[in-house]
Design an enzyme around this catalytic site. Structure first.
Site, PDB file in Angstrom:
ATOM      1  N   ASN A 170      -4.180  -4.894  -1.559  1.00 48.15           N
ATOM      2  CA  ASN A 170      -3.053  -5.062  -0.474  1.00 48.15           C
ATOM      3  C   ASN A 170      -2.862  -3.725   0.198  1.00 48.15           C
ATOM      4  O   ASN A 170      -2.733  -2.902  -0.697  1.00 48.15           O
ATOM      5  CB  ASN A 170      -1.880  -5.882  -0.820  1.00 48.15           C
ATOM      6  N   TYR A 174       5.495   0.621   3.004  1.00 50.43           N
ATOM      7  CA  TYR A 174       6.833   0.578   2.111  1.00 50.43           C
ATOM      8  C   TYR A 174       7.098   1.953   1.916  1.00 50.43           C
ATOM      9  O   TYR A 174       6.533   2.777   1.618  1.00 50.43           O
ATOM     10  CB  TYR A 174       6.591   0.085   0.657  1.00 50.43           C
ATOM     11  N   ARG A 175       8.610   2.196   2.520  1.00 51.71           N
ATOM     12  CA  ARG A 175       8.935   3.528   2.299  1.00 51.71           C
ATOM     13  C   ARG A 175       9.115   3.914   1.167  1.00 51.71           C
ATOM     14  O   ARG A 175       9.323   3.287  -0.061  1.00 51.71           O
ATOM     15  CB  ARG A 175      10.425   3.748   2.900  1.00 51.71           C
ATOM     16  N   TRP A 188       9.488  -1.599  -2.551  1.00 54.56           N
ATOM     17  CA  TRP A 188       8.900  -2.695  -1.933  1.00 54.56           C
ATOM     18  C   TRP A 188       9.733  -3.966  -2.305  1.00 54.56           C
ATOM     19  O   TRP A 188      10.131  -4.250  -3.496  1.00 54.56           O
ATOM     20  CB  TRP A 188       7.397  -2.921  -2.714  1.00 54.56           C
ATOM     21  N   ASP A 283      17.990   2.371   8.131  1.00 55.54           N
ATOM     22  CA  ASP A 283      16.823   1.590   8.454  1.00 55.54           C
ATOM     23  C   ASP A 283      16.639   1.098   9.821  1.00 55.54           C
ATOM     24  O   ASP A 283      17.415   1.494  10.837  1.00 55.54           O
ATOM     25  CB  ASP A 283      16.738   0.573   7.420  1.00 55.54           C
TER      26      ASP A 283
END
Length: 486
Positions: A170, A174-175, A188, A283
């Site tokens: 995968n 993700y930050r 995540w 965000d």
């Protein structure tokens, strides 16, 4: 044409089509470059390369690499992005090949599918420079501090790579909040595939998960990494489908396969049972999310960097920014797949101001009573659309992208006591600021279709006004004559 080779080839391609500017002034990755990027994104400007990065000699920073849909489709050599979704479903939606000619053609299609498969290689340019853990490698990369009240510097477009099983990898964006020179916190969320790997490790009593973070690649691979591809589809395979050619993968010391064309690679491990405070972070909803939540510790063993490295960083905030363009690209790629699963869907629109998880407008070819609610529930039951907070369903003759027509349908077709569906206590986007608890909120569906008699106690729906055909023809001719004189 062959897919663009890597980040550098992509930047060269952007420059050749006059879609990129180079900023010569020295700017800092702490607030300054993010502020510049927001300014150029809000003005719908071109891609950018910052030539001088304060505090990071010999580094360049690239940003706004996905400035508009035309750039994305052109970089992937497609006329429209729906073609990519069709590539994915074509083998299972094509007619059954009864005749010999059709069978031969099908074999050709299957051979083409095999060209999307990833290939393992023994060399990768990013191995030119290796910085070990003891040398604090994370201090040597120009990670952004995006907003003044962010909890620190962040990796904002790191393709976090995990091995889901022996056969599937995968890549998810993700930050990562940087703690110090060799540690970070990986954000995540619970519904992400990376978090599933974490949960499996906990269930199997594992203490750590090997991971890698790739930064900077070709546009197809980067777009694949941010796409909501459901398990167990391999993200490396999906990157090949987007690029129309399989990607090359290089195996790190910890066994993780990463794109060989990466600009920067962080190799390390997530410590399964060490959860630390992460945030705050401004965000994509346009808010600082909850001040802190617990996410796993990432320990970096080593970092690989190409010569004369280029860092790719993106920024989020009140839409529309670059993530809105990427989201619209993903919408178009996945539309054919959604139409295969829910055949009555005619078109979809995730408005960029709706932050994608916030609002979906979908038009359907309605044939039976209750069909709009059936579509809402189907969408809430699949993939990323399960996180959508508000779904509006309109008839097939209403373009979901024409907000004026959507408002007309909402205003005229909705009886609030019958046509609004509220779902309480539902799984939700972890970053939604309206949630009382992380990943837990509610949903609303609005049936803005014209109702069948069964849906309104046997009463027929009023007839929509329409022009007299003969009169319309006459007026049209006269109208054209006057229009030509303007």
């Amino acid at each position: 044409m062959d897919p663009l080779k890597d980040l550098r080839n992509y930047i060269e391609w952007l420059e050749n089509r006059n879609s990129l500017i180079r900023v010569k002034e020295e700017l800092s990755p702490i607030l300054e470059i993010p502020a510049y990027l927001r300014r150029i994104m809000y003005s719908k400007g071109p891609s950018v390369v910052f030539e001088k990065v304060k505090g990071f000699e010999n580094w360049k920073i690239a940003g706004n690499l996905f400035p508009n849909l035309d750039t994305i489709s052109s970089s992937l050599s497609v006329n429209n992005l729906e073609e990519i979704g069709i590539r994915m479903i074509e083998p299972i939606t094509s007619p059954i090949p009864y005749k010999m000619f059709d069978k031969i053609k099908t074999l050709g299609d299957l051979t083409k599918m095999s060209s999307y498969l990833p290939k393992k290689v023994n060399k990768a340019p990013f191995t030119e420079n290796v910085i070990e853990n003891k040398d604090n490698p994370l201090d040597k990369i120009p990670f952004f501090k995006t907003w003044p009240k962010d909890g620190g510097r962040y990796v904002t477009f790191g393709m976090v790579i995990t091995q889901e099983n022996e056969k599937t990898i995968n890549m998810g964006v993700y930050r990562i909040m940087i703690l110090n020179g060799n540690k970070g916190v990986v954000h995540w969320q619970i519904h992400k595939r990376g978090a599933h790997v974490h949960l499996n490790a906990m269930e199997n009593k594992k203490d750590e998960i090997p991971i890698a973070v790739s930064i900077g690649s070709d546009p197809g691979t980067m777009l694949a990494s941010v796409s909501p591809v459901p398990y167990p589809i391999d993200k490396a395979l999906f990157a090949g489908i987007i690029r129309n050619k399989g990607i090359e993968l290089y195996e790190l010391n910890n066994g993780i396969l990463v794109p060989a064309n990466s600009e920067i690679v962080l190799e390390g491990k997530v410590l399964v049972n060490q959860l630390l405070d992460e945030g705050p972070f401004g965000d994509h909803w346009g808010y600082y999310d909850k001040p802190t939540e617990k996410y796993p510790l990432f320990v970096v063993d080593r970092v690989y960097v190409r010569d004369d490295p280029i860092y790719y960083g993106t920024v989020v905030g009140i839409p529309p920014l670059e993530d809105a363009v990427m989201g619209k690209a993903i919408e178009k790629i996945f539309k054919p797949i959604m139409q295969m699963i829910i055949p009555e869907i005619v078109d979809i629109n995730y408005p960029v101001e709706g932050v994608f998880q916030g609002l979906l407008i979908v038009s359907i070819k309605k044939r039976f009573p209750g069909q709009a609610k059936k579509v809402m529930n189907a969408l809430w039951g699949i993939g990323q659309s399960s996180l959508t907070k508000i779904i509006i369903v309109v008839d097939h003759d209403i373009d979901p992208n024409d907000i004026g027509k959507v408002i007309w349908a909402l205003s005229s077709n909705v009886n609030p006591e019958k046509d609004v569906l509220i779902i309480k206590g539902s799984h939700s986007d972890a970053l939604d600021p309206s949630n009382l608890f992380p990943s837990f909120g509610s949903k609303m569906g609005i049936d803005a279709t014209r109702k069948l008699p069964e849906e309104r106690e046997g009463k027929a729906w009023p007839e929509i006004v329409s022009e007299d055909e003969e009169v319309n023809k006459k007026i049209e001719e006269i109208f054209k004559n006057y229009l030509n004189k303007i």
